[in-house]
Design an enzyme around this catalytic site. Structure first.
Site, short mmCIF file in Angstrom:
data_model
loop_
_atom_site.label_atom_id
_atom_site.label_comp_id
_atom_site.label_asym_id
_atom_site.label_seq_id
_atom_site.Cartn_x
_atom_site.Cartn_y
_atom_site.Cartn_z
N LYS A 94 -10.28 7.03 -18.49
CA LYS A 94 -10.70 7.49 -19.81
C LYS A 94 -9.56 7.28 -20.82
O LYS A 94 -9.16 6.17 -21.04
CB LYS A 94 -11.17 8.94 -19.73
CG LYS A 94 -12.09 9.22 -18.51
CD LYS A 94 -13.39 8.47 -18.56
CE LYS A 94 -14.15 8.44 -17.23
NZ LYS A 94 -14.36 9.73 -16.59
N ASP A 130 -8.50 19.61 -13.97
CA ASP A 130 -8.86 18.24 -14.34
C ASP A 130 -8.67 18.15 -15.85
O ASP A 130 -9.42 18.74 -16.62
CB ASP A 130 -10.32 17.97 -13.93
CG ASP A 130 -10.76 16.54 -14.24
OD1 ASP A 130 -10.19 15.93 -15.16
OD2 ASP A 130 -11.69 16.05 -13.57
N ARG A 189 0.84 -1.20 0.00
CA ARG A 189 0.00 0.00 0.00
C ARG A 189 0.88 1.25 0.00
O ARG A 189 0.60 2.22 -0.67
CB ARG A 189 -0.95 -0.01 1.22
CG ARG A 189 -1.62 1.34 1.47
CD ARG A 189 -2.84 1.28 2.38
NE ARG A 189 -2.69 0.40 3.52
CZ ARG A 189 -1.95 0.65 4.60
NH1 ARG A 189 -1.27 1.78 4.71
NH2 ARG A 189 -1.89 -0.23 5.59
N TYR A 201 -17.39 18.08 -13.45
CA TYR A 201 -17.76 16.65 -13.51
C TYR A 201 -18.68 16.28 -12.33
O TYR A 201 -18.43 16.68 -11.18
CB TYR A 201 -16.47 15.80 -13.47
CG TYR A 201 -16.73 14.34 -13.41
CD1 TYR A 201 -17.19 13.65 -14.53
CD2 TYR A 201 -16.54 13.62 -12.24
CE1 TYR A 201 -17.45 12.29 -14.48
CE2 TYR A 201 -16.79 12.26 -12.18
CZ TYR A 201 -17.25 11.61 -13.30
OH TYR A 201 -17.51 10.27 -13.25
C1 LIG Z 1 -14.62 10.11 -15.20
C2 LIG Z 1 -14.17 11.44 -14.73
C3 LIG Z 1 -13.76 11.64 -13.40
C4 LIG Z 1 -13.85 10.57 -12.35
O1 LIG Z 1 -12.98 9.51 -12.60
P1 LIG Z 1 -13.25 7.99 -12.12
O2 LIG Z 1 -12.03 7.29 -12.62
O3 LIG Z 1 -14.52 7.56 -12.79
O4 LIG Z 1 -13.38 8.02 -10.64
C5 LIG Z 1 -13.31 12.91 -13.05
N1 LIG Z 1 -13.28 13.92 -13.94
C6 LIG Z 1 -13.66 13.76 -15.21
C7 LIG Z 1 -13.62 14.92 -16.15
C8 LIG Z 1 -14.12 12.52 -15.66
O5 LIG Z 1 -14.53 12.38 -16.93
#
Ligand SMILES: *Cc1c(COP(=O)(O)O)cnc(C)c1O
Length: 395
Positions: free
Chosen positions: A205, A180, A55, A108
């Protein structure tokens, strides 16, 4: 090499393939071994090889963190079990009770949920959601703020904010700017170069890119926040598995190739939709008709793989029915949430990804029942267009 901005490897594509991927010193293996051990033998009590418990530190995770840091041109990266876990760690690492957080208003959904349901009522931080299209509002809001949270382009409207302009006022106010960068990936935008302090990614993504890993990452140069992030990675325990780290590193090696193709395809698809009689409006930051096209052209190296458009309802005027007929008719575009992977996806934000946003807010943001969000994959552009064309004919 524990800290590296990756530039010694060369351009982005070369970094994606090589940074963090040194041949294994023991066997010469050219890919990072998946290191499953949870504990590591100590030479003598307290005398470790650099690893003690998985961890706290794991060789596969460390290799991925080096790769992702280099991908964003950052000194450091800390990986988490999801994009949401990365968000939690950033807030724990930077804010305390009473601190003010300024956030872009169409952030988001998961970020908004955590801020509204945990950060404000449980941890006692002050939130201010702001329309970042109006820089005078941003300038006023950042006064006395500890953290500014920006997402550009936004989801699902794909509005673009000038990162350098926000970084300037954030910096003057003594706050930290988080961007982000999930929607564009490190291949199309590097917020640290534009003055941001911290970059957050949902690697789920485009970085992992094959719809088979959930993971998050934080890239930054700030030494103090990096130490805090490592502390919370270990303390909160929201770590990604060694197998997922391997999968994510494997995905990153082809990010430039996939993004080049997705971006080219998106350009063709956006042009096709803009000219289609059954389409009311198209939002894609690579189109000259996009309201922030000029900002996007300056700070992005492409419009990205996400396109949002509004269908024209049929004779009954029913937007939701038109959208449902369209989504039922596509054959290549899979009706699903998420984005950034090799396969093309289509969804209805008002029913699916943004269904939990209150109706008034959805209306204010233009998220109506006629809106469709596409994530354009790496298939043949001609096949994608043929699929959209036959589905639009079903409306
Ligand atoms: C999907 C997403 C997140 C969250 O990510 P997870 O891996 O699903 O927890 C945060 N910001 C954006 C812009 C996203 O598309």
């Amino acid at each position: 090499m524990s800290t590296s901005k990756g530039t010694e490897y060369g351009d982005l594509g070369t970094r994606f393939v090589h940074a963090g991927n040194e041949p294994d010193p023991r066997t010469g293996a050219v890919t990072t071994p998946i290191s499953l051990a949870t504990t590591f033998a100590q030479v003598a009590p307290g005398e470790t090889t650099g690893y003690e418990y998985s961890r706290t530190g794991n060789p596969t995770r460390n290799a991925l963190q080096l790769s992702l840091a280099a991908a964003e041109g950052a000194a450091h990266c800390v990986a988490f079990a999801s994009g949401c876990a990365a968000l939690v760690a950033i807030l724990h690492s930077t804010c305390r009770t009473g601190d003010k957080i300024v956030c872009i208003d169409d952030v988001y959904g998961g970020t908004q949920r955590y801020l509204r349901t945990c950060v404000e009522p449980i941890y006692g931080m002050k939130l201010e959601f702001v329309d970042f299209k109006d820089m005078s509002l941003v300038q006023k809001a950042v006064e006395g703020a500890k953290l500014v949270w920006l997402e550009t382009p936004t989801n699902p409207n794909l509005e673009v904010t000038d990162i350098a302009a926000v970084a300037k006022v954030t910096n003057e106010a003594g706050a930290l700017l988080v961007v982000d960068n999930t929607f564009l990936s490190p291949y199309l935008q590097n917020p640290l170069e534009l003055g941001a302090d911290i970059v957050a990614h949902s690697c789920t993504k485009s970085i992992a890119g094959h719809s088979d890993v959930v993971m998050g990452a934080v890239c930054l140069n700030n030494e103090d926040v990096h130490k805090q992030l490592l502390f919370f990675q270990n303390t909160l325990g929201s770590v990604p598995s060694p197998f997922d780290c391997y999968m994510c590193q494997r995905g990153l090696k082809t990010l430039h190739i996939r993004m080049q193709r997705s971006n080219e395809n998106a350009s063709v698809v956006a042009g096709f939709l803009e000219a289609h009689a059954q389409v009311v409006r198209v939002s894609w930051p690579g189109l000259a008709s996009h309201p922030q096209f000029e900002i996007a052209s300056r700070q992005q190296r492409g419009g990205g793989m996400v396109i949002t458009f509004w269908v024209k309802p049929g004779d009954d005027g029913d937007k939701r029915a038109a959208c449902r007929r369209f989504l039922a008719a596509t054959k290549l575009f899979v009706c699903a949430e998420s984005l950034g992977a090799v396969e093309s996806l289509a969804e209805s934000p008002s029913i699916m990804t943004h269904g939990s946003v209150p109706k008034e807010k959805r209306e204010r943001l233009g998220i109506d029942d006629a809106m469709v969000r596409l994530s354009v994959g790496i298939e043949s552009a001609q096949d994608l267009i043929a699929d959209l064309d036959q589905a639009l004919a079903q409306i």
